[in-house]
Motif scaffolding. Structure first.
Motif, PDB file in Angstrom:
ATOM      1  N   GLU A 127       0.828  -1.198   0.000  1.00  0.00           N
ATOM      2  CA  GLU A 127       0.000   0.000   0.000  1.00  0.00           C
ATOM      3  C   GLU A 127       0.862   1.248   0.000  1.00  0.00           C
ATOM      4  OE1 GLU A 127      -3.156  -2.353   2.870  1.00  0.00           O
ATOM      5  OE2 GLU A 127      -2.564  -0.310   3.420  1.00  0.00           O
ATOM      6  N   LEU A 128       0.347   2.288  -0.659  1.00  0.00           N
ATOM      7  CA  LEU A 128       1.009   3.584  -0.693  1.00  0.00           C
ATOM      8  C   LEU A 128       0.056   4.646  -0.167  1.00  0.00           C
ATOM      9  CD1 LEU A 128       2.692   3.545  -4.236  1.00  0.00           C
ATOM     10  CD2 LEU A 128       3.745   2.997  -2.039  1.00  0.00           C
ATOM     11  N   LEU A 129       0.622   5.674   0.432  1.00  0.00           N
ATOM     12  CA  LEU A 129      -0.196   6.764   0.952  1.00  0.00           C
ATOM     13  C   LEU A 129       0.591   8.065   0.895  1.00  0.00           C
ATOM     14  CD1 LEU A 129      -2.872   7.559   2.388  1.00  0.00           C
ATOM     15  CD2 LEU A 129      -1.690   7.161   4.556  1.00  0.00           C
ATOM     16  N   LYS A 130      -0.061   9.117   0.451  1.00  0.00           N
ATOM     17  CA  LYS A 130       0.523  10.465   0.411  1.00  0.00           C
ATOM     18  C   LYS A 130       1.841  10.513  -0.361  1.00  0.00           C
ATOM     19  CE  LYS A 130       0.142  11.636   4.876  1.00  0.00           C
ATOM     20  NZ  LYS A 130       0.097  12.544   6.027  1.00  0.00           N
ATOM     21  N   LEU A 131       1.809   9.953  -1.556  1.00  0.00           N
ATOM     22  CA  LEU A 131       2.953  10.031  -2.466  1.00  0.00           C
ATOM     23  C   LEU A 131       2.960  11.406  -3.128  1.00  0.00           C
ATOM     24  CD1 LEU A 131       5.259   9.026  -4.258  1.00  0.00           C
ATOM     25  CD2 LEU A 131       3.554   7.843  -5.656  1.00  0.00           C
ATOM     26  N   ASN A 132       4.041  12.148  -2.973  1.00  0.00           N
ATOM     27  CA  ASN A 132       4.175  13.480  -3.557  1.00  0.00           C
ATOM     28  C   ASN A 132       5.536  13.630  -4.219  1.00  0.00           C
ATOM     29  OD1 ASN A 132       1.713  15.141  -2.496  1.00  0.00           O
ATOM     30  ND2 ASN A 132       2.484  14.071  -0.693  1.00  0.00           N
ATOM     31  N   ILE A 133       5.579  14.406  -5.298  1.00  0.00           N
ATOM     32  CA  ILE A 133       6.834  14.714  -5.979  1.00  0.00           C
ATOM     33  C   ILE A 133       7.046  16.223  -5.909  1.00  0.00           C
ATOM     34  CG2 ILE A 133       8.137  14.570  -8.132  1.00  0.00           C
ATOM     35  CD1 ILE A 133       6.391  12.239  -8.945  1.00  0.00           C
ATOM     36  N   TYR A 134       8.239  16.622  -5.470  1.00  0.00           N
ATOM     37  CA  TYR A 134       8.549  18.037  -5.273  1.00  0.00           C
ATOM     38  C   TYR A 134       9.634  18.494  -6.239  1.00  0.00           C
ATOM     39  CZ  TYR A 134       6.086  17.043  -0.935  1.00  0.00           C
ATOM     40  OH  TYR A 134       5.146  16.634  -0.024  1.00  0.00           O
ATOM     41  N   LYS A 135       9.620  19.790  -6.559  1.00  0.00           N
ATOM     42  CA  LYS A 135      10.541  20.341  -7.561  1.00  0.00           C
ATOM     43  C   LYS A 135      11.854  20.824  -6.972  1.00  0.00           C
ATOM     44  CE  LYS A 135       8.201  24.844  -7.340  1.00  0.00           C
ATOM     45  NZ  LYS A 135       7.446  25.842  -8.106  1.00  0.00           N
ATOM     46  N   ARG A 136      12.191  20.362  -5.791  1.00  0.00           N
ATOM     47  CA  ARG A 136      13.468  20.720  -5.170  1.00  0.00           C
ATOM     48  C   ARG A 136      13.873  19.635  -4.177  1.00  0.00           C
ATOM     49  NH1 ARG A 136      12.763  22.314   0.108  1.00  0.00           N
ATOM     50  NH2 ARG A 136      10.691  23.063   0.708  1.00  0.00           N
ATOM     51  N   LYS A 137      15.102  19.714  -3.721  1.00  0.00           N
ATOM     52  CA  LYS A 137      15.550  18.828  -2.659  1.00  0.00           C
ATOM     53  C   LYS A 137      14.928  19.299  -1.347  1.00  0.00           C
ATOM     54  CE  LYS A 137      19.557  17.610   0.136  1.00  0.00           C
ATOM     55  NZ  LYS A 137      18.889  18.170   1.352  1.00  0.00           N
ATOM     56  N   LEU A 138      14.225  18.448  -0.675  1.00  0.00           N
ATOM     57  CA  LEU A 138      13.679  18.802   0.634  1.00  0.00           C
ATOM     58  C   LEU A 138      14.792  18.803   1.668  1.00  0.00           C
ATOM     59  CD1 LEU A 138      10.364  16.737   0.724  1.00  0.00           C
ATOM     60  CD2 LEU A 138      10.724  19.077  -0.071  1.00  0.00           C
ATOM     61  N   THR A 139      14.645  19.642   2.671  1.00  0.00           N
ATOM     62  CA  THR A 139      15.649  19.684   3.731  1.00  0.00           C
ATOM     63  C   THR A 139      15.475  18.490   4.659  1.00  0.00           C
ATOM     64  OG1 THR A 139      14.282  20.948   5.278  1.00  0.00           O
ATOM     65  CG2 THR A 139      15.588  22.191   3.652  1.00  0.00           C
ATOM     66  N   ALA A 140      16.516  18.187   5.414  1.00  0.00           N
ATOM     67  CA  ALA A 140      16.438  17.087   6.374  1.00  0.00           C
ATOM     68  C   ALA A 140      15.346  17.352   7.401  1.00  0.00           C
ATOM     69  CB  ALA A 140      17.789  16.905   7.066  1.00  0.00           C
TER      70      ALA A 140
END
Length: 234
Positions: A127-140
């Motif tokens: 199962e997958l949940l809240k899959l998102n793709i972002y246009k930058r590197k997210l911070t730690a």
């Protein structure tokens, strides 16, 4: 790609640990795996041809884990996060992510065919949940915040301005293929259900299509129709 890219999701693997079932893949026009994340991240987690598989990861069946694979154009480094912690890092081998490829959710693809052949033995079992793709590197700190806030939180809403493909688009703006089932998520006060289902139905479909078009512009190619919702294959 400008600042970078990040792919993050909650994942529940339901198959044996030895099964490397892929739940996200971006196959470029040359047939290379630009981005690949499998249920067994001990062995397979690719970004720009770098395998960031984390051998020490303990991925038990039927347990939710948060996985995030991120790349920075500035540092030229890829980072794999597992349950909010950076566990692997690698320098970029290729210069950029090739455009005009195909994204597939819940199924490994051997080629960049726009009409892939779906096979059960290549499908993701879980199962997958809240899959998102972002246009930058997210911070730690941002990745840690996603995990520590929990699966029922609305933490991802804080990053909506950087999302090029959101979970709601996977849910309602794309066609599905294969044995896909909607799996209810139990959260205190039904907060998640109210936020991620009722709101979506009340909003115009045009807004979802617009987000899909924006991501296609970002990717430089028409988005593959095989973007799936909750994955529950057996």
């Amino acid at each position: 790609i400008g600042l970078g890219v990040s792919v993050c999701s909650w994942v529940k693997k339901k198959t044996a640990a030895s099964v490397a079932d892929t739940w996200f893949i971006y196959k470029d026009k040359y047939g290379h795996n630009g981005i690949l994340i499998s249920g067994d991240i001990r062995r397979y987690a690719y970004m720009f041809h770098n395998n960031l598989g984390y051998p020490k990861a303990v991925v038990r069946r039927n347990e939710w884990h948060h996985v995030c694979l991120s790349w920075s154009n500035k540092s030229k480094k890829s980072i794999l996060y597992f349950d909010g912690i950076a566990v692997e890092e690698a320098a970029q081998r290729s210069r950029h992510l090739s455009e005009r490829g195909i994204i597939t959710i819940g199924q490994y693809q051997k080629s960049a065919d726009v009409k892939p052949d779906f096979a059960k033995h290549l499908a993701f079992g879980g199962e997958l949940l809240k899959l998102n793709i972002y246009k930058r590197k997210l911070t730690a700190e941002e990745v840690k915040g996603m995990f520590s806030s929990g699966i029922c939180s609305d933490y991802e809403d804080k990053l909506v301005g950087d999302a090029v493909l959101r979970w709601k688009t996977f849910l309602y703006a794309t066609e599905r293929h294969g044995d896909i089932k909607d799996v209810p998520i139990s959260c205190p006060g039904d907060r998640w259900k109210a936020h991620y289902f009722i709101e979506f139905y009340n909003k115009a479909v045009e807004s979802l299509k617009k987000m899909k078009e924006q991501f296609e512009d970002f990717l430089g190619h028409k988005l593959d129709k095989s973007l799936l919702k909750h994955l529950h294959n057996h």
